[in-house]
Design a protein around this motif. Structure first.
Motif, mmCIF file in Angstrom:
data_model
loop_
_atom_site.group_PDB
_atom_site.id
_atom_site.type_symbol
_atom_site.label_atom_id
_atom_site.label_comp_id
_atom_site.label_asym_id
_atom_site.label_seq_id
_atom_site.Cartn_x
_atom_site.Cartn_y
_atom_site.Cartn_z
ATOM 1 N N CYS A 119 0.614 -1.827 0.119
ATOM 2 C CA CYS A 119 0.011 -0.117 0.135
ATOM 3 C C CYS A 119 1.102 1.140 0.061
ATOM 4 O O CYS A 119 -0.036 2.431 -0.030
ATOM 5 N N GLY A 120 2.142 1.603 0.258
ATOM 6 C CA GLY A 120 3.112 2.439 0.109
ATOM 7 C C GLY A 120 2.987 3.179 1.082
ATOM 8 O O GLY A 120 3.693 4.726 1.170
ATOM 9 N N LEU A 121 2.912 2.431 2.315
ATOM 10 C CA LEU A 121 2.425 3.809 4.268
ATOM 11 C C LEU A 121 3.998 3.502 3.900
ATOM 12 O O LEU A 121 5.375 3.544 3.998
ATOM 13 N N ASN A 122 4.082 5.382 4.161
ATOM 14 C CA ASN A 122 5.554 6.222 4.230
ATOM 15 C C ASN A 122 5.487 6.673 5.841
ATOM 16 O O ASN A 122 4.817 7.217 6.552
ATOM 17 N N THR A 123 6.710 6.391 7.048
ATOM 18 C CA THR A 123 6.888 6.249 8.406
ATOM 19 C C THR A 123 7.886 7.054 8.598
ATOM 20 O O THR A 123 9.195 6.604 7.921
ATOM 21 N N ASP A 124 8.234 8.225 9.094
ATOM 22 C CA ASP A 124 9.951 8.423 9.580
ATOM 23 C C ASP A 124 10.279 7.947 10.483
ATOM 24 O O ASP A 124 11.500 6.927 10.646
ATOM 25 N N GLY A 125 9.558 6.423 11.380
ATOM 26 C CA GLY A 125 9.924 5.699 11.888
ATOM 27 C C GLY A 125 10.175 4.196 11.005
ATOM 28 O O GLY A 125 9.438 4.225 10.085
ATOM 29 N N PRO A 126 11.195 3.156 12.557
ATOM 30 C CA PRO A 126 11.223 1.831 11.147
ATOM 31 C C PRO A 126 10.482 1.032 11.313
ATOM 32 O O PRO A 126 9.084 1.457 12.419
ATOM 33 N N ALA A 127 9.739 0.836 9.589
ATOM 34 C CA ALA A 127 8.222 -0.288 10.079
ATOM 35 C C ALA A 127 8.246 -1.405 11.221
ATOM 36 O O ALA A 127 7.131 -1.806 11.380
ATOM 37 N N ASP A 140 -0.979 6.600 20.953
ATOM 38 C CA ASP A 140 0.293 7.343 21.157
ATOM 39 C C ASP A 140 1.495 6.786 20.772
ATOM 40 O O ASP A 140 2.715 7.630 20.093
ATOM 41 N N ALA A 141 1.670 5.271 20.973
ATOM 42 C CA ALA A 141 3.050 5.055 20.154
ATOM 43 C C ALA A 141 3.012 4.621 18.937
ATOM 44 O O ALA A 141 4.089 5.147 18.010
ATOM 45 N N ILE A 142 1.417 4.563 18.104
ATOM 46 C CA ILE A 142 1.894 5.186 16.861
ATOM 47 C C ILE A 142 2.131 6.015 16.336
ATOM 48 O O ILE A 142 3.129 6.387 15.151
ATOM 49 N N ASN A 143 1.288 7.064 16.882
ATOM 50 C CA ASN A 143 2.530 8.521 15.959
ATOM 51 C C ASN A 143 3.396 8.796 16.076
ATOM 52 O O ASN A 143 3.694 9.883 15.603
ATOM 53 N N ALA A 144 3.607 8.279 17.807
ATOM 54 C CA ALA A 144 5.218 8.377 17.897
ATOM 55 C C ALA A 144 6.297 7.906 16.698
ATOM 56 O O ALA A 144 7.262 8.291 16.936
ATOM 57 N N VAL A 145 6.121 6.618 16.453
ATOM 58 C CA VAL A 145 6.625 6.208 15.668
ATOM 59 C C VAL A 145 6.537 6.592 14.278
ATOM 60 O O VAL A 145 7.058 6.741 13.435
ATOM 61 N N THR A 146 5.312 7.172 13.507
ATOM 62 C CA THR A 146 5.102 8.140 12.475
ATOM 63 C C THR A 146 5.889 9.096 12.364
ATOM 64 O O THR A 146 6.155 9.665 11.290
ATOM 65 N N ALA A 147 5.903 9.754 13.636
ATOM 66 C CA ALA A 147 7.240 10.922 13.717
ATOM 67 C C ALA A 147 8.213 10.727 13.621
ATOM 68 O O ALA A 147 8.746 11.661 13.749
#
Length: 244
Positions: A122-130, A203-210
């Protein structure tokens, strides 16, 4: 608790699941299909899936494992399997931890499949590791399993187990911070959100995303772990023999 009996319980649950391909498909494939549908929905809007996709990864494993575990455990209570187990040396801790190991393994496989599909298909991009997304997804799935075990104690039928979703699952989705930052909620709702475990998972997911690291990710995960342990302890207290 006895290690041999605990792992024997986990093996029994896994053998039962191996004879139920529909449940395995529901656990391993359904979250990816839902994530794919969500990504497709926003395929023409750049960046939307990158914002809302990661929290969705926290929700679907939680919901599906809650349903699977509550219904499976209730089936064992109604069929008399649990009653017969209580007459054997298998203790409450062996039963609960055995279930946690079996469904925790399924949750790990589910997280690997779902996060891999979200990132590479799906091409999900995050600043943190998958892999951190996978870690949070596993924690959410095991939390859903623990709450499902607890909910099964208060239901008499599979239909009643499903009816616990509006009471246990939906408030956590609404107040978890998915639709509005929790610190912008009315004071009473913010206070309620602080005692709901899914809030800390998001909150943890948002921290990984950021792209945050260390305590911003692992702090909320520790809170989720605390809720998970409390749910397992409460679930073990609900295991009682109904016959002398």
């Amino acid at each position: 608790m006895n290690g041999i009996r605990t792992f024997a319980t986990a093996g029994r649950v896994l053998r039962q699941l191996s004879h139920d391909p529909r449940s395995i498909a529901l656990m391993l494939i359904a979250p990816s299909l839902l994530v794919g549908l969500f990504a497709w929905l926003f395929s023409d809007q750049d960046g939307v899936f990158d914002i809302y996709g990661p929290p969705i990864l926290a929700l679907f494993p939680f919901i599906i494992m809650f349903l699977i575990t509550s219904i499976t455990t209730l089936r064992e209570r109604r069929s008399g399997t649990l009653e017969r187990l209580m007459t054997t040396p298998v203790g409450k801790g062996d039963f609960i931890v055995g279930y946690a190991i079996a469904f925790g393994l399924m949750a790990l496989l589910q997280a690997i499949v779902t996060v891999s599909f979200a990132v590479w298909v799906c091409g999900l991009n995050t600043d943190g590791p998958a892999w951190q997304l996978g870690l949070v997804a596993v924690a959410d799935a095991v939390l859903g399993m623990a709450l499902g075990l607890l909910a099964s104690a208060f239901a008499r039928t599979e239909f009643q187990a499903v009816q616990f979703m509006p009471l246990i699952v939906f408030p956590q989705i609404l107040l978890g911070g998915l639709f509005m930052p929790r610190d912008q909620m009315p004071d009473a709702l913010y206070a309620i959100s602080k005692v709901l475990p899914l809030s800390y998972a998001i909150d943890a997911i948002n921290a990984v995303t950021a792209g945050d690291a260390r305590w911003d990710v692992y702090g909320p995960l520790l809170v989720v772990l605390g809720f998970l342990v409390a749910a397992l302890v409460l679930a073990s207290l609900t295991l009682r023999r109904r016959t002398p």
